[in-house]
Scaffold this motif. Structure first.
Motif, PDB file in Angstrom:
ATOM      1  N   LYS A 142       0.837  -1.209   0.000  1.00  0.00           N
ATOM      2  CA  LYS A 142       0.000   0.000   0.000  1.00  0.00           C
ATOM      3  C   LYS A 142       0.871   1.259   0.000  1.00  0.00           C
ATOM      4  CE  LYS A 142      -3.604   2.507   2.471  1.00  0.00           C
ATOM      5  NZ  LYS A 142      -4.605   2.498   3.546  1.00  0.00           N
ATOM      6  N   VAL A 143       1.936   1.239   0.789  1.00  0.00           N
ATOM      7  CA  VAL A 143       2.852   2.388   0.811  1.00  0.00           C
ATOM      8  C   VAL A 143       3.438   2.619  -0.584  1.00  0.00           C
ATOM      9  CG1 VAL A 143       5.001   3.297   1.783  1.00  0.00           C
ATOM     10  CG2 VAL A 143       3.402   2.041   3.250  1.00  0.00           C
ATOM     11  N   LYS A 144       3.850   1.524  -1.212  1.00  0.00           N
ATOM     12  CA  LYS A 144       4.434   1.633  -2.562  1.00  0.00           C
ATOM     13  C   LYS A 144       3.425   2.207  -3.550  1.00  0.00           C
ATOM     14  CE  LYS A 144       6.879  -1.315  -5.924  1.00  0.00           C
ATOM     15  NZ  LYS A 144       5.948  -1.453  -7.050  1.00  0.00           N
ATOM     16  N   ASP A 145       2.198   1.730  -3.458  1.00  0.00           N
ATOM     17  CA  ASP A 145       1.168   2.213  -4.375  1.00  0.00           C
ATOM     18  C   ASP A 145       0.875   3.702  -4.141  1.00  0.00           C
ATOM     19  OD1 ASP A 145      -1.014   1.513  -6.378  1.00  0.00           O
ATOM     20  OD2 ASP A 145      -2.183   2.407  -4.755  1.00  0.00           O
ATOM     21  N   LEU A 146       0.774   4.085  -2.887  1.00  0.00           N
ATOM     22  CA  LEU A 146       0.533   5.498  -2.593  1.00  0.00           C
ATOM     23  C   LEU A 146       1.687   6.356  -3.108  1.00  0.00           C
ATOM     24  CD1 LEU A 146      -0.903   5.277   1.034  1.00  0.00           C
ATOM     25  CD2 LEU A 146      -2.146   5.962  -1.014  1.00  0.00           C
ATOM     26  N   ALA A 147       2.902   5.855  -2.908  1.00  0.00           N
ATOM     27  CA  ALA A 147       4.068   6.622  -3.364  1.00  0.00           C
ATOM     28  C   ALA A 147       4.013   6.825  -4.880  1.00  0.00           C
ATOM     29  CB  ALA A 147       5.355   5.909  -2.963  1.00  0.00           C
ATOM     30  N   GLU A 148       3.653   5.767  -5.588  1.00  0.00           N
ATOM     31  CA  GLU A 148       3.627   5.870  -7.051  1.00  0.00           C
ATOM     32  C   GLU A 148       2.523   6.810  -7.544  1.00  0.00           C
ATOM     33  OE1 GLU A 148       3.376   1.783  -8.145  1.00  0.00           O
ATOM     34  OE2 GLU A 148       5.546   1.432  -7.919  1.00  0.00           O
ATOM     35  N   HIS A 149       1.532   7.031  -6.703  1.00  0.00           N
ATOM     36  CA  HIS A 149       0.448   7.941  -7.069  1.00  0.00           C
ATOM     37  C   HIS A 149       0.526   9.237  -6.268  1.00  0.00           C
ATOM     38  CE1 HIS A 149      -0.985   3.976  -8.424  1.00  0.00           C
ATOM     39  NE2 HIS A 149      -1.527   4.670  -9.402  1.00  0.00           N
ATOM     40  N   GLN A 150       1.723   9.532  -5.797  1.00  0.00           N
ATOM     41  CA  GLN A 150       1.879  10.683  -4.903  1.00  0.00           C
ATOM     42  C   GLN A 150       1.397  11.981  -5.526  1.00  0.00           C
ATOM     43  OE1 GLN A 150       5.404  12.658  -4.859  1.00  0.00           O
ATOM     44  NE2 GLN A 150       5.042  13.792  -2.970  1.00  0.00           N
ATOM     45  N   SER A 300      -6.490  19.399 -11.793  1.00  0.00           N
ATOM     46  CA  SER A 300      -7.272  19.171 -13.014  1.00  0.00           C
ATOM     47  C   SER A 300      -6.396  19.148 -14.263  1.00  0.00           C
ATOM     48  CB  SER A 300      -8.333  20.265 -13.157  1.00  0.00           C
ATOM     49  OG  SER A 300      -7.725  21.530 -13.258  1.00  0.00           O
ATOM     50  N   ASN A 301      -5.148  19.600 -14.144  1.00  0.00           N
ATOM     51  CA  ASN A 301      -4.259  19.625 -15.314  1.00  0.00           C
ATOM     52  C   ASN A 301      -3.250  18.479 -15.328  1.00  0.00           C
ATOM     53  OD1 ASN A 301      -5.177  22.090 -16.621  1.00  0.00           O
ATOM     54  ND2 ASN A 301      -4.392  23.145 -14.816  1.00  0.00           N
ATOM     55  N   LEU A 302      -3.269  17.640 -14.319  1.00  0.00           N
ATOM     56  CA  LEU A 302      -2.294  16.544 -14.283  1.00  0.00           C
ATOM     57  C   LEU A 302      -2.668  15.494 -15.322  1.00  0.00           C
ATOM     58  CD1 LEU A 302      -2.013  16.102 -10.403  1.00  0.00           C
ATOM     59  CD2 LEU A 302      -0.497  17.401 -11.916  1.00  0.00           C
ATOM     60  N   VAL A 303      -1.673  15.023 -16.055  1.00  0.00           N
ATOM     61  CA  VAL A 303      -1.956  14.055 -17.107  1.00  0.00           C
ATOM     62  C   VAL A 303      -1.304  12.690 -16.842  1.00  0.00           C
ATOM     63  CG1 VAL A 303      -2.273  15.829 -18.865  1.00  0.00           C
ATOM     64  CG2 VAL A 303      -0.007  14.813 -18.509  1.00  0.00           C
ATOM     65  N   ASN A 304      -0.471  12.614 -15.850  1.00  0.00           N
ATOM     66  CA  ASN A 304       0.189  11.336 -15.559  1.00  0.00           C
ATOM     67  C   ASN A 304       0.570  11.315 -14.087  1.00  0.00           C
ATOM     68  OD1 ASN A 304       2.658  12.750 -15.217  1.00  0.00           O
ATOM     69  ND2 ASN A 304       3.027  12.669 -17.421  1.00  0.00           N
ATOM     70  N   PHE A 305       1.318  10.302 -13.680  1.00  0.00           N
ATOM     71  CA  PHE A 305       1.704  10.169 -12.278  1.00  0.00           C
ATOM     72  C   PHE A 305       3.177  10.486 -12.074  1.00  0.00           C
ATOM     73  CE2 PHE A 305      -2.183   7.609 -12.399  1.00  0.00           C
ATOM     74  CZ  PHE A 305      -2.868   8.166 -11.314  1.00  0.00           C
ATOM     75  N   ASP A 306       3.765  11.247 -12.984  1.00  0.00           N
ATOM     76  CA  ASP A 306       5.152  11.654 -12.790  1.00  0.00           C
ATOM     77  C   ASP A 306       5.270  12.360 -11.439  1.00  0.00           C
ATOM     78  OD1 ASP A 306       5.901  10.634 -15.162  1.00  0.00           O
ATOM     79  OD2 ASP A 306       6.156  12.558 -16.194  1.00  0.00           O
ATOM     80  N   ARG A 307       6.365  12.090 -10.752  1.00  0.00           N
ATOM     81  CA  ARG A 307       6.564  12.747  -9.469  1.00  0.00           C
ATOM     82  C   ARG A 307       8.044  13.039  -9.292  1.00  0.00           C
ATOM     83  NH1 ARG A 307       7.359   9.386  -4.683  1.00  0.00           N
ATOM     84  NH2 ARG A 307       8.108   7.353  -5.303  1.00  0.00           N
ATOM     85  N   HIS A 308       8.361  13.616  -8.191  1.00  0.00           N
ATOM     86  CA  HIS A 308       9.738  14.021  -7.993  1.00  0.00           C
ATOM     87  C   HIS A 308      10.174  13.728  -6.574  1.00  0.00           C
ATOM     88  CE1 HIS A 308       7.731  17.408  -6.124  1.00  0.00           C
ATOM     89  NE2 HIS A 308       7.107  17.592  -7.241  1.00  0.00           N
TER      90      HIS A 308
END
Lengths: 308, 133
Positions: A142-150, A300-308
């Protein structure tokens, strides 16, 4: 590490990195000064405390051009100097508990290498850093999934307070014989912490900053925090928690150095208490100021799950 | 005052250097295309001087139709430190805004520089690609 200003520019700002940085640590000799004390003999924690150099002054430069034009840039030399002051943590080796071959490969990529992506390097390094929150095995996915969708799921992205302990040490402390007040300039939040021996409130609601009581363990201020809402993460990498979270903060002044350490327990999600990396702060003569209002305008403008 | 804990806003990631909390922000790459540039000319109609980054609106006449572009930029803390104040973006001024377009194709951009009719320019964002526009 970071070599060029342009390498910095592809990501927005994140919440705290849990890593204490050499470049931001108060100099060791500051601990040799006498520790100021209040009239009741306690170490005097009053004042504004900062983690290190003002990053804006350190790396952001502006230049006035023709007609009053204003150009803003990052000074790469100063940035390198700051980055160079930080010792790169050793990466785990095969057999180490947190070894991850793919993350180790990504973490070692340098600018110019095939597949280099600065955000992904930063994420990999955080993943491999020592002292990870000790989640129960069944919750790690669950932590991993949340991180990937941060970029969509991190509560802090929606102008919610980071909360204790993610907000870190206070920006200013006001100390009286019976209470201390923690002020934070990042989010316009505060904590009133009785130190007169009273217990936790029985009627406290769950909040971002929780219900705090303080006591002195010798010269160390110990703050016990309960009743924290679960609408926060402990870090930017999906470290969710329950309302059973219990935080103990320890603040110790030695000379002009204030040490801050938080220990977090949450029997619902952790296998053991998590001792977060300590922080060292130094006094500042700056005045605290209210932060500008926060508005979330980007979801509303996010198009992917890219994060930093 | 200081900027120790102020938001830097879009386009600037110092996470490897920071141990202090900042207003959190979504990833630039989840929203903007740093490999393309965009420029719009119109009238400033709104300025939100807010964390984690400022945003302003420009009404643009495109093919006879009035459309509103929203322009995200750096955070108020870094802008003020750099000498850019809210008063530098006056409602009603005609401006050209150059920057990086939103990946979703909407009338939304990361505003790198605002050019005014008298020729002066104010940078509101950083150079993401390293190439001058």
């Amino acid at each position: 590490m970071i070599r060029r200003c342009c390498e910095l520019l592809l990501c927005g700002v994140v919440l705290l990195s849990p890593v204490s940085l050499g470049a931001q640590q108060a100099p060791a000799q500051d601990t040799s000064k006498p520790t100021p004390r209040t009239a009741d003999g306690k170490p005097d924690l009053n004042g504004v405390w900062v983690a290190g150099p003002d990053l804006l002054k350190a790396v952001i430069e502006s230049e006035k051009g023709a007609n009053g034009s204003l150009l803003i840039s990052i000074n790469p030399q100063k940035l390198d100097a700051l980055a160079g002051g930080r010792a790169a943590p050793a990466l785990p080796k095969p057999g180490d508990p947190n070894y991850d071959a793919d993350a180790v490969r990504v973490a070692q990529l340098k600018p110019g290498d095939p597949g280099y992506d600065r955000d992904k390097v930063a994420i990999a390094r955080r993943k491999l850093a020592p002292n990870q929150p000790p989640y129960k095995p069944e919750l790690q996915a669950k932590v991993k999934d949340l991180a990937e969708h941060q970029t969509r799921d991190d509560p802090a992205f929606y102008c919610k307070p980071a909360g204790v302990p993610r907000i870190g040490p206070p920006s200013q402390i006001i100390q009286t014989p019976t209470a201390v007040v923690f002020l934070y300039d990042s989010e316009n939040v505060f904590r009133y912490i009785p130190t007169d021996g009273r217990p936790h409130r029985a009627d406290a609601d769950d909040t971002y900053m929780g219900d705090s009581i303080g006591s002195w363990d010798g010269d160390t201020l110990v703050v016990d925090v309960t009743r924290l809402t679960d609408d926060t993460w402990f870090n930017q990498d999906g470290a969710f928690h329950s309302t059973k979270t219990h935080v103990v903060e320890r603040l110790h002044r030695e000379g002009d150095v204030l040490s801050y350490q938080a220990t977090v327990d949450d029997p619902e999600v952790f296998t053991r208490p998590w001792v977060m990396n300590p922080r060292r702060l130094k006094p500042s003569s700056d005045l605290l100021e209210e932060a500008s209002p926060c508005r979330e305008l980007d979801e509303s403008n996010l198009v992917n799950f890219d994060r930093h | 005052m200081k900027g120790h804990f102020k938001s830097l806003g879009f386009g600037l990631c110092l996470s490897l250097l920071l141990s202090a909390p900042l207003w959190a922000h979504h990833s630039f790459a989840a929203e903007f295309d740093g490999s393309r540039s965009v420029a719009v000319t119109g009238v400033l109609t709104k300025v939100d001087w807010t964390n984690p980054h400022i945003e302003f609106s420009v009404d643009v006449n495109q093919d006879g139709n009035a459309t509103t572009w929203t322009c995200a930029a750096l955070g108020p803390g870094v802008l003020r430190h750099a000498g850019v104040n809210r008063d530098d973006l006056k409602i009603g001024e005609k401006v050209t805004v150059r920057g990086y377009p939103a990946k979703n194709g909407g009338n939304h951009m990361y505003a790198r520089v605002v050019e005014f009719s008298d020729g002066h320019k104010i940078m509101t964002g950083l150079n993401v690609t390293g190439a001058d526009q």
